[in-house]
Motif scaffolding. Structure first.
Motif, PDB file in Angstrom:
ATOM      1  N   GLU A  53      -9.449   7.213   4.091  1.00  0.00           N
ATOM      2  CA  GLU A  53      -9.948   7.373   5.454  1.00  0.00           C
ATOM      3  C   GLU A  53      -9.514   6.480   6.478  1.00  0.00           C
ATOM      4  N   GLY A  54      -9.538   5.116   6.317  1.00  0.00           N
ATOM      5  CA  GLY A  54      -9.087   4.039   7.245  1.00  0.00           C
ATOM      6  C   GLY A  54      -7.832   3.739   7.440  1.00  0.00           C
ATOM      7  N   TYR A  55      -6.804   4.464   6.590  1.00  0.00           N
ATOM      8  CA  TYR A  55      -5.311   4.143   6.628  1.00  0.00           C
ATOM      9  C   TYR A  55      -4.659   4.586   8.019  1.00  0.00           C
ATOM     10  N   PRO A  56      -5.210   5.834   8.637  1.00  0.00           N
ATOM     11  CA  PRO A  56      -4.391   6.015   9.830  1.00  0.00           C
ATOM     12  C   PRO A  56      -4.947   5.097  11.222  1.00  0.00           C
ATOM     13  N   LEU A  57      -6.166   4.358  10.720  1.00  0.00           N
ATOM     14  CA  LEU A  57      -6.525   3.339  11.879  1.00  0.00           C
ATOM     15  C   LEU A  57      -6.048   2.018  11.545  1.00  0.00           C
ATOM     16  N   GLY A  58      -5.416   1.827  10.509  1.00  0.00           N
ATOM     17  CA  GLY A  58      -4.821   0.668  10.459  1.00  0.00           C
ATOM     18  C   GLY A  58      -5.417  -0.212   9.325  1.00  0.00           C
ATOM     19  N   ILE A  59      -6.595   0.238   8.846  1.00  0.00           N
ATOM     20  CA  ILE A  59      -7.216  -0.455   7.552  1.00  0.00           C
ATOM     21  C   ILE A  59      -6.564  -0.318   6.454  1.00  0.00           C
ATOM     22  N   LEU A  60      -5.679  -1.437   6.151  1.00  0.00           N
ATOM     23  CA  LEU A  60      -4.852  -0.926   4.954  1.00  0.00           C
ATOM     24  C   LEU A  60      -5.142  -1.753   3.736  1.00  0.00           C
ATOM     25  N   THR A  61      -6.514  -2.662   3.649  1.00  0.00           N
ATOM     26  CA  THR A  61      -6.825  -3.127   2.395  1.00  0.00           C
ATOM     27  C   THR A  61      -8.326  -3.047   2.313  1.00  0.00           C
ATOM     28  N   LEU A  62      -8.858  -2.669   1.115  1.00  0.00           N
ATOM     29  CA  LEU A  62     -10.114  -2.254   0.626  1.00  0.00           C
ATOM     30  C   LEU A  62     -10.480  -3.436  -0.497  1.00  0.00           C
ATOM     31  N   LEU A  63     -11.552  -4.045  -0.303  1.00  0.00           N
ATOM     32  CA  LEU A  63     -12.173  -4.893  -1.474  1.00  0.00           C
ATOM     33  C   LEU A  63     -13.213  -4.138  -2.067  1.00  0.00           C
ATOM     34  N   ASN A  64     -13.267  -3.751  -3.152  1.00  0.00           N
ATOM     35  CA  ASN A  64     -14.282  -3.126  -3.748  1.00  0.00           C
ATOM     36  C   ASN A  64     -15.387  -3.965  -4.527  1.00  0.00           C
ATOM     37  N   MET A  65     -16.498  -3.787  -4.291  1.00  0.00           N
ATOM     38  CA  MET A  65     -17.509  -4.802  -4.355  1.00  0.00           C
ATOM     39  C   MET A  65     -18.439  -4.628  -5.671  1.00  0.00           C
ATOM     40  N   HIS A  66     -18.113  -3.288  -5.967  1.00  0.00           N
ATOM     41  CA  HIS A  66     -18.596  -2.873  -7.546  1.00  0.00           C
ATOM     42  C   HIS A  66     -18.308  -1.307  -7.896  1.00  0.00           C
ATOM     43  N   THR A  67     -17.750  -1.216  -8.952  1.00  0.00           N
ATOM     44  CA  THR A  67     -17.729   0.310  -9.318  1.00  0.00           C
ATOM     45  C   THR A  67     -18.381   0.326 -10.711  1.00  0.00           C
ATOM     46  N   GLY A  68     -18.944   1.580 -11.048  1.00  0.00           N
ATOM     47  CA  GLY A  68     -19.838   1.720 -12.316  1.00  0.00           C
ATOM     48  C   GLY A  68     -18.374   2.116 -13.181  1.00  0.00           C
ATOM     49  N   LEU A  69     -17.316   2.355 -12.646  1.00  0.00           N
ATOM     50  CA  LEU A  69     -16.164   3.287 -13.492  1.00  0.00           C
ATOM     51  C   LEU A  69     -15.043   2.189 -13.379  1.00  0.00           C
ATOM     52  N   GLU A  70     -14.903   1.259 -14.535  1.00  0.00           N
ATOM     53  CA  GLU A  70     -14.010  -0.066 -14.289  1.00  0.00           C
ATOM     54  C   GLU A  70     -12.606   0.687 -14.558  1.00  0.00           C
TER      55      GLU A  70
END
Length: 412
Positions: free
Chosen positions: A112-129
């Motif tokens: 979703e953010g890639y075309p806007l230049g948001i190229l890194t996401l830091l996940n802060m919890h997942t129930g599916l490791e």
């Protein structure tokens, strides 16, 4: 006989001298050729010429940026030689933006953010490791996807937040010690440790169980001894002041409740002294509540900080020397990881941060906070950046004027 030998030596000596001089000449000629070869300017795969560069920390002005394969090979004002060149005149280069607090639940979240230049996401919890491990591997090199880092399961207790979203997640309990829980996260190849502490309940619900402070202190210590950053989910003055004394690396929320106003000065000094950064996740305060039920809008208005109140706290955190890092959170489905990200930056502008300081929250500050290869452009880093058509240091709205997105030396 001696006269004859002297005569022979006199005839041979000039020849010896000539051979010596010739060898000497050849030797120095060879050295000169080697030096000339060493002084020959290197040739790069690609050079973006005359581009304005913000490297994550400062405005470097107009430079030439060389790329070899997937890596930044040189940044200089000098002319560079390349197999291919791009005219960057009038363009502005920035690092890929970092959203330092997400909960990615679909592949669409990662695009979703890639075309806007948001190229890194830091996940802060997942129930599916296991899924997170796969997504981290896939997004490392895949064009069109923001690169994902993650914490795996957050540290909590049975029935504590966020078990309501992840009922099968592993929790710290009578059968699973703090030490074992940390070791399990390491085995799942997490990038940092996320710890949850809560006071009070959402919408006046009963307070959920939560980790006690002693376990949080041990979790932070064990994370550090194993070489991992430890970040903490909190939202009230009491818990933030208490946990700050355990030296976490960061808090991944800021204050959220009106009952904490006026905020005591000790809040700012304690966090500042701890060295912890803060990911405010307060941009949601600038989002319309029109789609929410009336009873929820009323509760939020009566209990949660509004944008002006949040901005004032951010201003004081910044003035206290606390590192601010941009992140949205998912806010229970209310925040997306694309357009809504810019609400967070808008709030920092409301707090009085200059344009360059706001841009640092989205780039270099994240690199500092998490000690990850993200949010900066330097020699040796991956060629992951955004080319803009206008300077965001003059106007943050120019962040929307994306010309090209580059990841690992490639662009669509």
């Amino acid at each position: 006989m001696y006269a004859e030998e002297n005569w022979i030596n006199k005839q041979v000596e000039p020849h010896r001298t000539n051979i010596y001089d010739m060898n000497k000449l050849l030797f120095f000629s060879l050295i000169a050729l080697i030096l000339m070869g060493c002084n020959k300017p290197p040739k790069y795969d690609l050079v973006i010429e005359k581009v304005n560069l913000f490297d994550g920390y400062e405005d470097l002005g107009t430079v030439n940026v060389a790329i070899n394969d997937d890596t930044i090979a040189a940044i200089t004002a000098k002319k560079l030689h390349a197999g291919s060149t791009i005219d960057g005149s009038g363009k502005f280069m920035i690092p890929g933006l970092v959203n330092a607090h997400v909960h990615a639940n679909s592949l669409e979240d990662l695009k979703e953010g890639y075309p806007l230049g948001i190229l890194t996401l830091l996940n802060m919890h997942t129930g599916l490791e296991e899924r997170e491990i796969g997504w981290k591997t896939m997004t490392k090199d895949s064009i069109g996807f923001s690169t994902l880092y993650g914490a795996g399961h957050a540290a909590t207790v049975p029935g504590g937040h966020p078990t309501q979203f992840s009922p099968d997640m592993e929790t710290i309990n009578d059968s699973l010690s703090v030490e074992d829980w940390i070791n399990h996260r390491i085995s799942k190849k997490v990038d940092y440790i996320k710890i949850v502490h809560t006071l009070g309940g959402w919408m006046d619900e009963p307070t959920a169980p939560t980790l006690d402070y002693d376990k949080i202190k041990r979790l932070i210590g064990l994370a550090h001894s194993n070489g991992f950053k430890a970040v903490v989910h909190v939202g009230e003055v009491e818990e933030m002041e208490t946990i700050a004394k355990f030296k976490p690396d960061g808090f991944v929320h800021m204050l959220s409740m009106k009952k904490d106003i006026p905020v005591p000065d000790s809040y700012y000094t304690t966090i500042s002294s701890s060295g912890a950064f803060v990911v405010p996740t307060a941009g949601i305060n600038l989002k319309s509540m029109d789609g929410l039920p009336p009873f929820m809008r009323e509760w939020i208005s009566n209990n949660l900080l509004d944008a002006t109140e949040s901005a004032e706290i951010i201003k004081k955190m910044y003035e206290a020397g606390i590192l601010i890092v941009a992140g949205t959170d998912a806010q229970e489905g209310q925040m997306n990881f694309g357009e809504d990200y810019f609400l967070e930056l808008e709030l920092y502008k409301m707090a009085g941060l200059s344009n360059i300081e706001v841009l640092k929250t989205a780039t270099g500050n994240a690199a500092k906070a998490f000690d990850l290869p993200i949010g900066e452009i330097k020699k040796g880093s991956k060629a992951t950046f955004v080319l803009l058509n206008a300077n965001p240091l003059n106007d943050l709205a120019n962040l929307r004027k994306v010309e090209q997105v580059w990841k690992n030396g490639k662009t669509n």
